[in-house]
Structures are given as structure tokens and as C-alpha cells.
Design a protein around this motif. Structure first.
Motif, PDB file in Angstrom:
ATOM      1  N   HIS A 111       0.858  -1.188   0.000  1.00  0.00           N
ATOM      2  CA  HIS A 111       0.000   0.000   0.000  1.00  0.00           C
ATOM      3  C   HIS A 111       0.893   1.237   0.000  1.00  0.00           C
ATOM      4  O   HIS A 111       2.096   1.155   0.263  1.00  0.00           O
ATOM      5  CB  HIS A 111      -0.952   0.000   1.200  1.00  0.00           C
ATOM      6  CG  HIS A 111      -0.270  -0.161   2.525  1.00  0.00           C
ATOM      7  ND1 HIS A 111       0.456   0.850   3.120  1.00  0.00           N
ATOM      8  CD2 HIS A 111      -0.187  -1.213   3.362  1.00  0.00           C
ATOM      9  CE1 HIS A 111       0.938   0.427   4.279  1.00  0.00           C
ATOM     10  NE2 HIS A 111       0.573  -0.812   4.446  1.00  0.00           N
ATOM     11  N   GLU A 112       0.276   2.379  -0.273  1.00  0.00           N
ATOM     12  CA  GLU A 112       1.036   3.613  -0.401  1.00  0.00           C
ATOM     13  C   GLU A 112       0.895   4.536   0.804  1.00  0.00           C
ATOM     14  O   GLU A 112       1.512   5.600   0.843  1.00  0.00           O
ATOM     15  CB  GLU A 112       0.587   4.370  -1.665  1.00  0.00           C
ATOM     16  CG  GLU A 112       1.013   3.697  -2.963  1.00  0.00           C
ATOM     17  CD  GLU A 112       2.532   3.647  -3.106  1.00  0.00           C
ATOM     18  OE1 GLU A 112       3.206   4.621  -2.722  1.00  0.00           O
ATOM     19  OE2 GLU A 112       3.033   2.606  -3.583  1.00  0.00           O
ATOM     20  N   HIS A 113       0.106   4.146   1.828  1.00  0.00           N
ATOM     21  CA  HIS A 113      -0.140   5.070   2.927  1.00  0.00           C
ATOM     22  C   HIS A 113       0.741   4.808   4.140  1.00  0.00           C
ATOM     23  O   HIS A 113       0.460   5.296   5.226  1.00  0.00           O
ATOM     24  CB  HIS A 113      -1.629   5.047   3.320  1.00  0.00           C
ATOM     25  CG  HIS A 113      -2.148   3.680   3.680  1.00  0.00           C
ATOM     26  ND1 HIS A 113      -2.764   2.879   2.763  1.00  0.00           N
ATOM     27  CD2 HIS A 113      -2.140   2.992   4.841  1.00  0.00           C
ATOM     28  CE1 HIS A 113      -3.124   1.747   3.341  1.00  0.00           C
ATOM     29  NE2 HIS A 113      -2.754   1.785   4.600  1.00  0.00           N
ATOM     30  N   GLY A 114       1.822   4.069   3.985  1.00  0.00           N
ATOM     31  CA  GLY A 114       2.746   3.858   5.092  1.00  0.00           C
ATOM     32  C   GLY A 114       4.122   3.498   4.561  1.00  0.00           C
ATOM     33  O   GLY A 114       4.249   2.965   3.450  1.00  0.00           O
ATOM     34  N   ARG A 118       5.137   1.023   1.294  1.00  0.00           N
ATOM     35  CA  ARG A 118       5.856   1.622   0.161  1.00  0.00           C
ATOM     36  C   ARG A 118       7.183   0.909  -0.073  1.00  0.00           C
ATOM     37  O   ARG A 118       7.575   0.669  -1.220  1.00  0.00           O
ATOM     38  CB  ARG A 118       6.075   3.119   0.398  1.00  0.00           C
ATOM     39  CG  ARG A 118       4.794   3.939   0.337  1.00  0.00           C
ATOM     40  CD  ARG A 118       5.097   5.420   0.247  1.00  0.00           C
ATOM     41  NE  ARG A 118       5.795   5.932   1.428  1.00  0.00           N
ATOM     42  CZ  ARG A 118       5.188   6.387   2.501  1.00  0.00           C
ATOM     43  NH1 ARG A 118       3.866   6.369   2.579  1.00  0.00           N
ATOM     44  NH2 ARG A 118       5.875   6.871   3.526  1.00  0.00           N
ATOM     45  N   HIS A 259      -8.348   1.878  11.172  1.00  0.00           N
ATOM     46  CA  HIS A 259      -8.666   2.668   9.981  1.00  0.00           C
ATOM     47  C   HIS A 259      -8.387   4.147  10.245  1.00  0.00           C
ATOM     48  O   HIS A 259      -8.847   4.720  11.233  1.00  0.00           O
ATOM     49  CB  HIS A 259     -10.131   2.468   9.610  1.00  0.00           C
ATOM     50  CG  HIS A 259     -10.542   3.198   8.373  1.00  0.00           C
ATOM     51  ND1 HIS A 259      -9.990   2.935   7.140  1.00  0.00           N
ATOM     52  CD2 HIS A 259     -11.446   4.204   8.185  1.00  0.00           C
ATOM     53  CE1 HIS A 259     -10.526   3.733   6.233  1.00  0.00           C
ATOM     54  NE2 HIS A 259     -11.412   4.504   6.842  1.00  0.00           N
ATOM     55  N   SER A 262      -1.987   5.844  11.400  1.00  0.00           N
ATOM     56  CA  SER A 262      -0.699   5.384  10.886  1.00  0.00           C
ATOM     57  C   SER A 262       0.237   5.099  12.050  1.00  0.00           C
ATOM     58  O   SER A 262       0.311   5.875  13.006  1.00  0.00           O
ATOM     59  CB  SER A 262      -0.070   6.441   9.971  1.00  0.00           C
ATOM     60  OG  SER A 262       1.190   6.016   9.494  1.00  0.00           O
TER      61      SER A 262
END
Length: 270
Positions: A111-114, A118, A259, A262
Motif C-alpha cells: 500500500h502507499e499510505h505507510g 511503500r 482505519h 498510521s
């Protein structure tokens, strides 16, 4: 020697045993990459820092290491002297999927949100990663005749270890919550568990469908329930299991993420 896990005042005695380890600090390199699904990837890590007697304990299925992510611009890994610091490298906890042939195996959700997701999305053979710990093992009991496992992708590694390491005589029911939109895939040895797959990207819908699936699974006085995943979903699962009469010490349910949040969860969400 294994010993009872430390108790929190007011909570039931733990059925899980604790085995302490001497923490180690390592910088390892990726030696193999395996695509598990469109959104999950397995990495084999090795290097001179990886000790041959790495503490990989049977039925320590939830044991984890702390990963020190490299600088995203340079790829360099800087191991911290102490714990996480606001200006230090990002660190994340990951389940130990395996230790074999002198290498450490870890599974990542892409995923790209952590920073960890990444890293996994771009890492190749030769990419470096800091690995700290584990500080100890939580060894799960073999006396239950039935394990109910509930996991979303962040907990598939632990669920697979349970399926591989529990005695062959233990009945295993697994409810797998495919939140990442990827298709069902084998978890553990073929035929080892009675698997229910739930495929949805809607977290609110996921909770209802998961509880409905769990409600159809009979529980008895030698059932242990283990679950891990999104904190709100796991909170609902914990309440459902307690409402059905499963004693608190046999409800081993934990939030791995929340949800919109981070990093490591606040203790009250775990």
C-alpha cells in the motif's frame, strides 16, 4: 523455560506462555521476493547479521520483529540507539512468518499510505532493512481441540503459522477477511483448515459479514479463538465471542491496525 505471560490487573489468567529472548540488532538484505497475491508480497531476508539460532519458536505464531525502514531517498538503514524517536527512522512491527535455510521470512501488504507498504512495493533483491528483536515469544497452547482463527491480510502470516504448527488432531476453523480486494488464496497446508473467505473492500460491511460467518461456527469448552486485524472489527469480534460464552482467557483477539491511523496503535486499541 516458558512461563505464564504477565497479567494485567483485572484480566483473566493467560493461557499463553512467555519465552523471553535477548534482543538483537541487524541490517539484512532481500535475497528472494515471492508474489502471494496482487496486494501481498513475501520477502526472504539474510545477511551476516542474522544469527543461525534466530529464536523461531513453534506456536509462537504471533511473534514479531520491529522493522527499521530505510531512508526513502537514499535506501540507507540507520539503526536507532534506543526506541522510536520523532526525528528517527520509521519503525513498524511485523509478524515473523518463518525462519528457514538461514533466512528470515516476512509478509507485507502492499500500500502507499505507510513507509513499510511503500518499501515492500518497490523493494527488490539487494534492498536493505533493519530488523530488531524479537524480545520474546508468546507460545500458544496445544491442549485445545478446536482453534477458531480470524484474520485480515495483516494477520495472514500468523494464521498460516497456526495452520502449519498446530497438532494434526486439532480442528481449525479459519475466517479470512480479504480486505485488499485480492482473490482468495491458500493459507497454510492444503485442507488443514475449514476456511471461510470474505472478500470486500468495505470495512463496515466486513465487520457484519465476519460476525455472521463466525456465528455459524460451533464453539465448545475446548475452543480457543484467536483473531487479529482492524481494531474496530476485532473489538466487535471480541464482544461476539464473549456474548456466546467463550471465557475471556480463551478469546485471544487483538487489533493490529486502525482505519485512518498510521503507526503503532494506542494500547487501548490492541
Amino acid at each position: 523455560m516458558a512461563q505464564p505471560a504477565e497479567q494485567t490487573p483485572g484480566r483473566a489468567p493467560s493461557i499463553v506462555e512467555r519465552v523471553p529472548h535477548t534482543p538483537r540488532r541487524r541490517v539484512l538484505e532481500v535475497v528472494e521476493v515471492e508474489e502471494l497475491s496482487p496486494t501481498m508480497r513475501r520477502f526472504r531476508l539474510a545477511g551476516d547479521d542474522l544469527e543461525p539460532d534466530f529464536p523461531f519458536v513453534p506456536l509462537g505464531a504471533t511473534d514479531h520483529v520491529k522493522l527499521v525502514l530505510p531512508d526513502e531517498a537514499t535506501g540507507e538503514v540507520t539503526l536507532p540507539e534506543g526506541g522510536p524517536a520523532p526525528d528517527g527512522p520509521p519503525m513498524r512491527e511485523y509478524t515473523i512468518r518463518g525462519f528457514r535455510d538461514g533466512s528470515l521470512v516476512l509478509d507485507f501488504v502492499l500500500h502507499e499510505h505507510g513507509p513499510a507498504g511503500r518499501w515492500a512495493a518497490s523493494a527488490t533483491v539487494g534492498s536493505r532493512l533493519g530488523v530488531l528483536g524479537p524480545r520474546g515469544s508468546q507460545v500458544h497452547p496445544t491442549w485445545p481441540t478446536h482453534y477458531l482463527l480470524v484474520a485480515d491480510p495483516t494477520a495472514f502470516a500468523a494464521a498460516e503459522r497456526f495452520c502449519e504448527e498446530l497438532p494434526a488432531t486439532t480442528r481449525v476453523s479459519l475466517v479470512a477477511l480479504g480486505l485488499d480486494g485480492s482473490p482468495a488464496r491458500p493459507l497454510g497446508p492444503d485442507g488443514r483448515a475449514d476456511v471461510t473467505w470474505i472478500e470486500t473492500e468495505d470495512l463496515a460491511e466486513a465487520a457484519g459479514r465476519l460476525l455472521a460467518a463466525v456465528a455459524r461456527i460451533p464453539l465448545d469448552d475446548r475452543t480457543v479463538a484467536w483473531g487479529a486485524g482492524e481494531a474496530g472489527v476485532m473489538r466487535s469480534l471480541r464482544g461476539h465471542l464473549r456474548d456466546r460464552g467463550l471465557p475471556a482467557e480463551r478469546v485471544l483477539v487483538r487489533g493490529y491496525w486502525r482505519h485512518g491511523w498510521s503507526g503503532s496503535l494506542p494500547r487501548e486499541d490492541r
